[in-house]
Design an enzyme around this catalytic site. Structure first.
Site, PDB file in Angstrom:
ATOM      1  N   TYR A   1     -31.295  25.505  26.100  1.00 49.77           N
ATOM      2  CA  TYR A   1     -29.960  26.109  26.070  1.00 49.77           C
ATOM      3  C   TYR A   1     -30.058  27.552  26.513  1.00 49.77           C
ATOM      4  CZ  TYR A   1     -25.383  27.316  24.045  1.00 49.77           C
ATOM      5  OH  TYR A   1     -24.100  27.721  23.855  1.00 49.77           O
TER       6      TYR A   1
ATOM      7  N   ALA B   1       0.834  -1.210   0.000  1.00 40.44           N
ATOM      8  CA  ALA B   1       0.000   0.000   0.000  1.00 40.44           C
ATOM      9  C   ALA B   1       0.864   1.254   0.000  1.00 40.44           C
ATOM     10  CB  ALA B   1      -0.917  -0.006   1.227  1.00 40.44           C
TER      11      ALA B   1
ATOM     12  N   ARG C   1      -3.303   9.402  -9.342  1.00 39.15           N
ATOM     13  CA  ARG C   1      -4.476   9.595 -10.200  1.00 39.15           C
ATOM     14  C   ARG C   1      -5.771   9.817  -9.422  1.00 39.15           C
ATOM     15  NH1 ARG C   1      -5.172   5.081 -14.201  1.00 39.15           N
ATOM     16  NH2 ARG C   1      -3.569   3.867 -13.133  1.00 39.15           N
TER      17      ARG C   1
HETATM   18  C1  UD1 Z   1       1.445  -4.948 -10.818  1.00 41.72           C
HETATM   19  C2  UD1 Z   1       2.113  -6.216 -11.333  1.00 41.72           C
HETATM   20  C3  UD1 Z   1       1.412  -6.658 -12.615  1.00 41.72           C
HETATM   21  C4  UD1 Z   1      -0.058  -6.869 -12.346  1.00 41.72           C
HETATM   22  C5  UD1 Z   1      -0.665  -5.626 -11.771  1.00 41.72           C
HETATM   23  C6  UD1 Z   1      -2.075  -5.876 -11.328  1.00 41.72           C
HETATM   24  C7  UD1 Z   1       4.458  -6.092 -10.701  1.00 41.72           C
HETATM   25  C8  UD1 Z   1       5.824  -5.778 -11.156  1.00 41.72           C
HETATM   26  N1  UD1 Z   1       3.492  -5.944 -11.599  1.00 41.72           N
HETATM   27  O1  UD1 Z   1       1.670  -3.957 -11.784  1.00 41.72           O
HETATM   28  O2  UD1 Z   1       1.976  -7.857 -13.095  1.00 41.72           O
HETATM   29  O3  UD1 Z   1      -0.711  -7.222 -13.550  1.00 41.72           O
HETATM   30  O4  UD1 Z   1       0.064  -5.185 -10.602  1.00 41.72           O
HETATM   31  O5  UD1 Z   1      -2.685  -4.683 -10.968  1.00 41.72           O
HETATM   32  O6  UD1 Z   1       4.261  -6.516  -9.580  1.00 41.72           O
HETATM   33  N2  UD1 Z   1       3.484  -0.881  -4.497  1.00 41.72           N
HETATM   34  C9  UD1 Z   1       4.231  -0.661  -3.355  1.00 41.72           C
HETATM   35  N3  UD1 Z   1       5.558  -0.327  -3.480  1.00 41.72           N
HETATM   36  C10 UD1 Z   1       6.152  -0.213  -4.688  1.00 41.72           C
HETATM   37  C11 UD1 Z   1       5.376  -0.445  -5.846  1.00 41.72           C
HETATM   38  C12 UD1 Z   1       4.035  -0.787  -5.718  1.00 41.72           C
HETATM   39  O7  UD1 Z   1       3.721  -0.753  -2.250  1.00 41.72           O
HETATM   40  O8  UD1 Z   1       7.334   0.082  -4.714  1.00 41.72           O
HETATM   41  C13 UD1 Z   1       2.060  -1.255  -4.352  1.00 41.72           C
HETATM   42  C14 UD1 Z   1       1.121  -0.213  -4.936  1.00 41.72           C
HETATM   43  O9  UD1 Z   1       0.704   0.701  -3.934  1.00 41.72           O
HETATM   44  C15 UD1 Z   1      -0.031  -1.060  -5.417  1.00 41.72           C
HETATM   45  C16 UD1 Z   1       0.609  -2.387  -5.764  1.00 41.72           C
HETATM   46  O10 UD1 Z   1       1.834  -2.423  -5.093  1.00 41.72           O
HETATM   47  O11 UD1 Z   1      -0.967  -1.296  -4.392  1.00 41.72           O
HETATM   48  C17 UD1 Z   1       0.801  -2.563  -7.252  1.00 41.72           C
HETATM   49  O12 UD1 Z   1       1.632  -1.561  -7.713  1.00 41.72           O
HETATM   50  P1  UD1 Z   1       1.462  -0.928  -9.130  1.00 41.72           P
HETATM   51  O13 UD1 Z   1       2.510   0.049  -9.348  1.00 41.72           O
HETATM   52  O14 UD1 Z   1       0.055  -0.486  -9.336  1.00 41.72           O
HETATM   53  O15 UD1 Z   1       1.768  -2.212 -10.054  1.00 41.72           O
HETATM   54  P2  UD1 Z   1       1.454  -2.374 -11.562  1.00 41.72           P
HETATM   55  O16 UD1 Z   1       2.472  -1.673 -12.342  1.00 41.72           O
HETATM   56  O17 UD1 Z   1       0.045  -2.060 -11.821  1.00 41.72           O
END
Ligand code: UD1
Ligand code: CA
Length: 456
Positions: free
Chosen positions: A388, A12, A18
């Site tokens: 009051y 998280a 966005r």
């Molecule tokens: C990720 C997956 C992708 C999958 C998709 C589904 C990876 C590399 N890719 O991509 O295969 O299809 O989710 O939605 O895992 N987060 C952190 N720390 C970080 C990066 C992310 O806590 O350094 C958390 C974000 O808050 C989020 C989740 O991990 O809740 C996913 O991160 P996000 O950047 O949305 O991943 P995607 O690029 O969408």
């Protein structure tokens, strides 16, 4: 049955750009509760031994807001990728059992789906939750070898044209035995288009050492939808509300329109409850058997006894209503109110921090605040408690079987004895004795021949 223990890591740390909001993304409410709480609920139902949530820089707001003593909060200062995020959490886990990775912004994930993933990982497999979608854009794709076995996951931005055509996508949710997960993560690099440590790279690592990779599907097609924008949040809100409406219908509740009810808490209903359109239920609401709720009512933390009718446009908060009562239309019931059985509170009546005994009535245009009202009392139209004095609130005590005429002011603190009658238009500033008629002596004068000014 497995004897393996389960630990959960929820990612998280993302800022949620966005959402265009100051509020951290996972605190945005879904059905009245922060999104992350929904994920925590699903996770908790699996009774994990450890529950870690990875939050980003400034994520302390999340930890303090949610007050979850069972959660180990892990701060990931820089978002270097999902793999990096999980690595930050590993030192907070026990070095055993299965680790399940969830996303804080995927709030509708079902416990049953998670259990199937856990079970697969408990049999010494890397368990992936994947899905076939019509439009795979944005997701990591599941690359299989010619024999159909999972080979690796490729992120969209690293994928070839051919790989982008793959419609089996990674939901992101995975489970793996702790020891293997730790070893695979130690080997991943940030050598990719985004320069991130991808959690998804553990798949190729497992395959390279011939470790079995299992694939599971979500129980429902929409539960893995994530929230990146207000649009997506709004869509999920409707899905959650439709789930709740269907559950109410399945339990026998009559809903005038399942698309026009919002339950932002817990709504418990007895038999034969009916709810008209555009009602909102917040906090804990319990409706007894045969209760009917008219259109456009809002109830927050309220219990309503059997047979009671809440008529349209009423707002009730932190209150209890007895059986066979009639509230509204247009009633405002404020916190701390307890209304007995057969009470009638009618239109444009406001009641605050007051109790009404059985069968007492305030049918029109009244304000009753900080009052104890006995049984069989009638409060006339236009009557108000003057509770009051500009500095403090004072109580009004009204005995049983009191009749208060219209347009009476009860200047608190004041007591009206049982059986008393208060004449219309009286300002009661001293206690009124039981059984007697109390009034202010006034005279009525007519000025013969007086002429009202007229416009020319
Ligand atoms: C990720 C997956 C992708 C999958 C998709 C589904 C990876 C590399 N890719 O991509 O295969 O299809 O989710 O939605 O895992 N987060 C952190 N720390 C970080 C990066 C992310 O806590 O350094 C958390 C974000 O808050 C989020 C989740 O991990 O809740 C996913 O991160 P996000 O950047 O949305 O991943 P995607 O690029 O969408
Ligand atoms: Ca995402």
């Amino acid at each position: 049955m497995t004897t393996q223990s389960l630990q959960v890591v929820i990612l998280a740390a993302g800022q949620g750009k966005r959402m265009h909001s100051r509020l951290p993304k996972v605190l945005h409410p879904l059905a009245g509760r922060p999104m992350l709480l929904h994920v925590l609920d699903s996770a908790r139902r699996l009774a994990p031994t450890r529950l870690a949530v990875v939050i980003g820089h400034g994520g302390e707001a999340v930890a303090s807001r949610l007050e979850a003593p069972d959660v180990a909060w892990v701060v990931q200062d820089r978002q270097l990728g999902t793999g990096h995020a999980v690595m930050q959490a590993l030192p907070r886990l026990e070095e055993k059992g299965v680790v399940l990775v969830l996303y804080g912004d995927v709030p509708r994930i079902a416990t049953g789906t998670l259990r199937s993933l856990f079970d697969a990982a408990a049999e010494n497999q890397l368990a992936l939750l994947t899905q076939e979608v019509d439009d795979p854009k944005g997701y990591g794709r599941i690359v299989r070898d010619p024999s159909g076995r999972v080979a690796r996951i490729v992120e969209e931005r690293d994928a070839t044209e051919a790989e982008r055509a793959i419609r089996e996508v990674n939901t992101g949710i995975v489970a793996a035995p702790f020891a293997r997960l730790k070893a695979w993560l130690a080997g991943i690099t940030d050598d990719n288009v985004q320069g991130e440590y991808y959690l998804t790279d553990i798949v190729a690592a497992a395959v390279a050492e011939d470790y079995p990779v299992a694939v599971r599907r979500p129980q429902t097609p929409t539960e893995c939808l994530g929230v990146n924008s207000k649009r997506e949040l709004a869509r999920l809100e409707r899905l959650v509300q439709m789930d709740r409406a269907q559950a109410l219908l399945d339990a026998g509740v009559t809903l005038a329109d399942p698309a026009r009810i919002d339950v932002r808490g817990e709504l418990a209903c007895g038999r034969d409850v009916s709810i008209d359109v555009n009602c909102i239920f917040e906090g804990r609401v319990a409706l007894g058997e045969g209760v009917s709720i008219g259109a456009n009512c809002i109830l927050r933390d309220v219990t309503v006894g059997a047979g009671t009718e809440i008529r349209p446009f009423s707002l009730l908060e932190e209150a209890a209503v007895g059986e066979n009562a009639r509230i509204g239309p247009y009633a405002r019931i404020r916190p701390g109110t307890e209304l007995g059985d057969e009470v009638h509170v009618g239109n444009f009546v406001e009641v605050k921090a007051s109790t009404f005994g059985r069968a007492s009535k305030a049918n029109h245009l009244a304000y009753v605040g900080d009052a104890t009202v006995g049984r069989d009392v009638n409060v006339g139209a236009g009557t108000i408690t003057c509770n009051y004095d500009g500095a403090s609130k004072h109580r009004t005590v009204i005995g049983d079987d009191v009749h208060i005429g219209s347009d009476v002011q009860l200047v608190a603190p004041v007591t009206i004895g049982s059986g008393a009658t208060i004449a219309a238009g009286t300002t009661v500033f001293r206690d009124a004795p039981a059984g007697e008629l109390t009034l202010n002596e006034k005279t009525q004068v007519t000025k013969p021949g007086w002429k009202r000014p007229r416009k020319k």
